[in-house]
Design an enzyme around this catalytic site. Structure first.
Site, PDB file in Angstrom:
ATOM      1  N   HIS A  80     -16.956  14.198 -22.375  1.00  0.00           N
ATOM      2  CA  HIS A  80     -16.033  15.367 -23.073  1.00  0.00           C
ATOM      3  C   HIS A  80     -15.293  14.643 -24.290  1.00  0.00           C
ATOM      4  O   HIS A  80     -14.955  15.139 -25.348  1.00  0.00           O
ATOM      5  CB  HIS A  80     -15.077  16.136 -22.209  1.00  0.00           C
ATOM      6  CG  HIS A  80     -15.793  16.664 -21.089  1.00  0.00           C
ATOM      7  ND1 HIS A  80     -15.437  17.239 -19.903  1.00  0.00           N
ATOM      8  CD2 HIS A  80     -17.442  17.086 -20.973  1.00  0.00           C
ATOM      9  CE1 HIS A  80     -16.339  17.621 -19.168  1.00  0.00           C
ATOM     10  NE2 HIS A  80     -17.635  17.757 -19.916  1.00  0.00           N
ATOM     11  N   HIS A 237     -20.271  25.115 -22.632  1.00  0.00           N
ATOM     12  CA  HIS A 237     -19.969  23.804 -21.920  1.00  0.00           C
ATOM     13  C   HIS A 237     -21.195  22.795 -22.091  1.00  0.00           C
ATOM     14  O   HIS A 237     -21.311  21.591 -22.429  1.00  0.00           O
ATOM     15  CB  HIS A 237     -19.539  23.961 -20.641  1.00  0.00           C
ATOM     16  CG  HIS A 237     -19.088  22.633 -20.370  1.00  0.00           C
ATOM     17  ND1 HIS A 237     -17.760  22.022 -20.435  1.00  0.00           N
ATOM     18  CD2 HIS A 237     -19.558  21.541 -19.428  1.00  0.00           C
ATOM     19  CE1 HIS A 237     -17.537  20.762 -20.100  1.00  0.00           C
ATOM     20  NE2 HIS A 237     -18.652  20.469 -19.360  1.00  0.00           N
ATOM     21  N   ASP A 241     -21.344  19.068 -23.772  1.00  0.00           N
ATOM     22  CA  ASP A 241     -21.952  17.965 -22.972  1.00  0.00           C
ATOM     23  C   ASP A 241     -22.975  17.081 -24.063  1.00  0.00           C
ATOM     24  O   ASP A 241     -23.155  16.189 -24.010  1.00  0.00           O
ATOM     25  CB  ASP A 241     -22.463  18.220 -21.431  1.00  0.00           C
ATOM     26  CG  ASP A 241     -21.455  18.465 -20.290  1.00  0.00           C
ATOM     27  OD1 ASP A 241     -20.376  18.089 -20.699  1.00  0.00           O
ATOM     28  OD2 ASP A 241     -21.854  19.147 -19.556  1.00  0.00           O
ATOM     29  N   HIS A 264     -27.197  16.223 -18.486  1.00  0.00           N
ATOM     30  CA  HIS A 264     -27.094  14.869 -18.999  1.00  0.00           C
ATOM     31  C   HIS A 264     -28.265  13.930 -18.776  1.00  0.00           C
ATOM     32  O   HIS A 264     -28.484  13.227 -19.865  1.00  0.00           O
ATOM     33  CB  HIS A 264     -25.997  14.039 -18.142  1.00  0.00           C
ATOM     34  CG  HIS A 264     -24.691  14.787 -18.275  1.00  0.00           C
ATOM     35  ND1 HIS A 264     -23.799  14.973 -19.440  1.00  0.00           N
ATOM     36  CD2 HIS A 264     -23.822  15.505 -17.328  1.00  0.00           C
ATOM     37  CE1 HIS A 264     -22.787  15.626 -19.262  1.00  0.00           C
ATOM     38  NE2 HIS A 264     -22.765  15.935 -17.952  1.00  0.00           N
TER      39      HIS A 264
HETATM   40 ZN   LIG Z   1     -19.119  18.508 -18.902  1.00  0.00          ZN
END
Ligand SMILES: [Zn+2]
Length: 312
Positions: A80, A237, A241, A264
């Site tokens: 973030h 969001h 990311d 991720h």
């Molecule tokens: Zn995140």
């Protein structure tokens, strides 16, 4: 956009709070850095200061967040703060931290973005270098994957699909600019599901998670008093990311990234795949800027983070 100058921040700014997974309190300070420095984490270890470049070569295996480490220390949940820096066009900065996890703040990148703007954004004396994609790269499969395609400008298209009445299928297209990032991406919060919370804690994760820093969906709704900041906050969001994870490339990318139910693990795999496929890109910009060092990357991803369905 070519010829744009590198940027740093004008002065040091600090913030503190609790880490999402460790539950530990930490202080983070962002400071100006010279041209071609990139983003570098620093931590006091014993009596001296150790550094860790925010680079894919320093990626460390971690569930549900992105961690980097070198020189005897590791920082987790980097995505973030890195997203705020990269999203606002900061090329060079130091991030000093006194613990092993970046504070969660409100679960978005907005508190970091606000601090960066308060500190001031400073153009530097050298132009930016870009990595321009000339051939597509694909990671994953039809159900869950990420690709980057040639494009005249940087762009992200992200799709998620959750069987929940407040989410369902969402697609968001992000045209890469600081203004777009601040208005439409930075405020989107981390999200998770109430039925996963206990399992997460049993694995030693999410210890600092609360309704102040995570959207928690129940079977039929959500637990937070604050309603969704955008109807499609979840997919925004995921874009947030991705921008943070993409910063580990260490160079601005010109290409169209298409993410589908990604996370991720796939984001960082894409970064690695870009570096592993030099025929798929060309460098545009001042020749003296060092190209990412491919030789350094061989030992970077021995153990990749485990893919997980939760959305942190
Ligand atoms: Zn995140």
């Amino acid at each position: 956009m070519f010829g744009q100058l590198q940027q740093t921040i004008e002065q040091t700014i600090s913030v503190s709070g609790v880490g999402l997974h460790s539950g530990r309190f930490s202080k983070v300070s962002l400071s100006p850095a010279p041209v071609d420095n990139g983003i570098v984490f620093r931590r006091k270890v014993n009596s001296h200061v150790e550094t860790c470049q925010a680079s894919i070569r320093n990626l460390r295996p971690m569930e549900l967040c992105t961690a980097v480490g070198s020189n005897g220390f590791q920082i987790q949940t980097t995505e973030h703060v890195l997203s705020a820096l990269w999203g606002l066009g900061i090329d060079n900065a130091f991030i000093d931290i006194d613990s092993e996890e970046v504070p969660a703040m409100d679960g978005s990148a907005a508190p970091f973005a606000k601090l960066i703007q308060l500190a001031g954004i400073l153009p530097q004396e050298r132009p930016r270098t870009y990595l321009k994609i000339v051939e597509p790269i694909h990671i994953g499969d039809d159900n869950r994957g990420i690709s980057i395609l040639p494009s005249p400008f940087p762009k992200i298209t992200y799709t998620i699909n959750y069987d929940h009445q407040l989410i369902q299928q969402q697609t968001y297209e992000h045209e890469w600019s600081a203004v777009e990032f601040e208005a439409n991406i930075a405020h989107a919060r981390t999200f998770g599901f109430s039925h996963e919370a206990e399992a997460l804690r049993a694995r030693g994760l999410g210890k600092g998670g609360s309704l102040d820093n995570t959207i928690v969906f129940t079977e039929t709704g959500m637990m937070n008093e604050e309603t969704l900041r955008f109807p499609d906050e979840c997919v925004r969001h995921k874009v947030l990311d991705l921008i943070g994870d993409l910063s580990l490339l260490g160079i601005n990318v010109i290409g169209h990234i298409i993410g589908k139910c990604s996370g991720h693990h796939l984001h960082t795999q894409l970064v690695q795949a870009i570096l592993d496929n030099p025929e798929a890109w060309t460098i545009v910009g001042p020749a003296e800027k060092p190209v990412p060092d491919l030789a350094d990357l061989e030992d970077s991803l021995h153990a990749m983070p485990v893919p997980a369905n939760a959305a942190f």
